[in-house]
Scaffold this active site. Sequence first.
Site, short mmCIF file in Angstrom:
data_model
loop_
_atom_site.label_atom_id
_atom_site.label_comp_id
_atom_site.label_asym_id
_atom_site.label_seq_id
_atom_site.Cartn_x
_atom_site.Cartn_y
_atom_site.Cartn_z
N CYS A 1 35.01 -14.17 -13.80
CA CYS A 1 34.32 -13.53 -14.44
C CYS A 1 34.79 -12.09 -14.22
O CYS A 1 35.78 -11.70 -15.31
CB CYS A 1 32.82 -13.40 -13.91
SG CYS A 1 31.66 -12.55 -14.88
N LYS B 1 35.85 -15.47 -5.92
CA LYS B 1 36.10 -14.47 -6.93
C LYS B 1 36.70 -13.21 -6.10
O LYS B 1 36.02 -12.90 -4.80
CB LYS B 1 34.72 -14.31 -7.37
CG LYS B 1 34.39 -13.15 -8.42
CD LYS B 1 32.92 -13.32 -8.85
CE LYS B 1 32.85 -12.32 -9.98
NZ LYS B 1 31.32 -12.55 -10.55
N GLU C 1 30.86 -19.77 -14.97
CA GLU C 1 30.61 -19.39 -13.90
C GLU C 1 29.14 -19.76 -13.33
O GLU C 1 28.21 -19.71 -13.87
CB GLU C 1 30.49 -17.88 -13.79
CG GLU C 1 30.58 -17.13 -12.53
CD GLU C 1 30.62 -15.47 -12.59
OE1 GLU C 1 30.12 -15.26 -13.49
OE2 GLU C 1 30.80 -15.02 -11.52
#
Lengths: 381, 381
Positions: free
Chosen positions: A231, A194, A118
């Site tokens: 994540c 994300k 990430e």
Amino acid sequence: MTSEEEPFHSVESILQEFIPEEKLRLVNSVLYGETLRKLDLSSAEAESNFDVAGYKFEAKPESSRQPRIVRVGVIQNHIGNPVVSTNVPQERSAIYERVGRIIHQAGRCGVNVLCLQEAWPMPFAFCTREKHPWCEFAESAIDGPSTKFLQALCTKYNMVIVSPILERDDVTDVIWNTAVVIDNHGRVLGKHRKNHIPRVGDFNESTYYFEGNTGHPVFETEFGRIAINICYGRHHPLNWLMFGLNGAEIVFNPSATITGLSEPLWGIEARNAAVANGYFTCAINRVGSEEFPNQFTSGDGKPAHTKFGHFYGSSYITAPNGTRTPGLSRTRDGLLVAELDLNLNRQVRDIWGFQMTQRLPLYVDSLTKASELSFEPQRMK
Amino acid sequence: MTSEEEPFHSVESILQEFIPEEKLRLVNSVLYGETLRKLDLSSAEAESNFDVAGYKFEAKPESSRQPRIVRVGVIQNHIGNPVVSTNVPQERSAIYERVGRIIHQAGRCGVNVLCLQEAWPMPFAFCTREKHPWCEFAESAIDGPSTKFLQALCTKYNMVIVSPILERDDVTDVIWNTAVVIDNHGRVLGKHRKNHIPRVGDFNESTYYFEGNTGHPVFETEFGRIAINICYGRHHPLNWLMFGLNGAEIVFNPSATITGLSEPLWGIEARNAAVANGYFTCAINRVGSEEFPNQFTSGDGKPAHTKFGHFYGSSYITAPNGTRTPGLSRTRDGLLVAELDLNLNRQVRDIWGFQMTQRLPLYVDSLTKASELSFEPQRMK
């Protein structure tokens, strides 16, 4: 680069050192699943500052389908300069230098689809909550420096690269946490932003970017259908589920997470997702500590400090039957390669039947009710 | 009772035997989370044929709330007669005798809420696919022999007991896989019917019962809000999710599963659910092998046989922060007790924020589309 507080290399290395072989086989069968054969990666050149490991996930032969073999790779790494300066291009170059060396090895190992960690082209500066100068790391997904840097490598090695960056929207200046998919011809196939943003201790990332607006895209590459759960999204089973319903065969989870926060969860979540959704998952975490110019606090009542981490690495890959590779090191850079037969996904789905027994309409109905303000939980007194 | 093929007691006992203490602490911190204090269970009487273990999950003190302490217990056991006869009342009595002894110990340990294993009052005869005589084990949830047997114990020990049985509907004769909740005054508080039914190898349970029609009830007991996710339902994240949305604080997962099928998944699924949903989970599996009068096949190309198992036990309890107890034995009967402070649920939810960041309306929309026949997956080429 190993910090004094975090000296141990990995759980697997301790198990290996102390448990006799016959007993270790039993322990591993419970903790890790089937024994995986190691890949011959002698085409990679030995380098002293990162590890290379490779494993093979095999499927049963079928009379109606050929095997669908793909080599995936994941890279975990320290940033270029563990003591970060405010010179953004300089910091970025040091990272390109460090990661570039590992990407070349991935190419030599015949990796078809590679995923980086990430926000790989930057220190994980979100702990500081300072906008200047760290927002300068935000860049265009289409023609930013990181995309350009990787495009050449994609073409050179006929390799798809998933590049998780801090993205600046070219028009609105809004910043996103984004994974860019660059195909094996160097073209930007698309991007995913994300979906779930943490507000936890040093990870108050909502300071910088908002919940993603790109849904749950699955990218059809020449080597298989891939998706990226970035994540904190790994904590959300619905996020994993939607990538599966959209047809993902491999889901990458590029992450940045630290000891003391999430480590007991690390081996569970991406692995559970592989099992529940019948696809391969690749969990990637960065490594080491990062030191920033100014003091910051961590929302934990402790004194202000400048050092962030330890990111504990431990990247690993899991098959839909729950079998996983050992993790990469907790302390060193590494390249983990896995040769997958994608036929395994359907074979495992046939065995377990989770897709058949899922009862999706029941949950559409229940979740619709649960998301309404007038929701009354089903309780029995 | 230990079968020759499956001699090892547990992964934890191997780790404990070979790894030096300081290294074991590191391994356990990654594999199991925080170190749990042991409970003083000296009030239980020592018995030679089952193990008793107890642990304490603690929460931070709060100035606005008192601790909410509850003792939960789970029991894993062999059936009464490992070689099963066709005399149903006789087999049932042998099980009552065996399990009754352990329930008494749970009472002496001060357990407030106890859960037994799936279909506890019978051998797990579903592998045979024979209706006669095994359907005779099906019984009323309200006044069947197992409910009656347990009601007296609930009252005696002021203990809620979750009793997973084969239920025969009193009116329609339909058979269900059901968990009956009997409160600490001996009253049937309600029941939940298994939502997801396996069709896997020896577990072709759809031969006997259908997907449950009771939704995702949460039972408000004097000791906390509990729910039951029966066996194969642990593979379905949506099932766990709905129990959470309905307010469960503790979710029991009474199961029956065997070595070679599910063991690498066992430590992942209930534990992942605790983390994702911010509640405690209690995973319970039966132990040992069971031998039936007639031959059956297992859908795996192997010759017909009469022996089923090995059920590998390994029952364990997980907190919402991912910390888990060691497992009970893979081979022996056992009672696992845990003292929980239910305040931990909200404390962990506050830290991680998964409920806040869940984006339920997004998924209601996506899943609605995904459940329609006209669904077009989100793909990028």
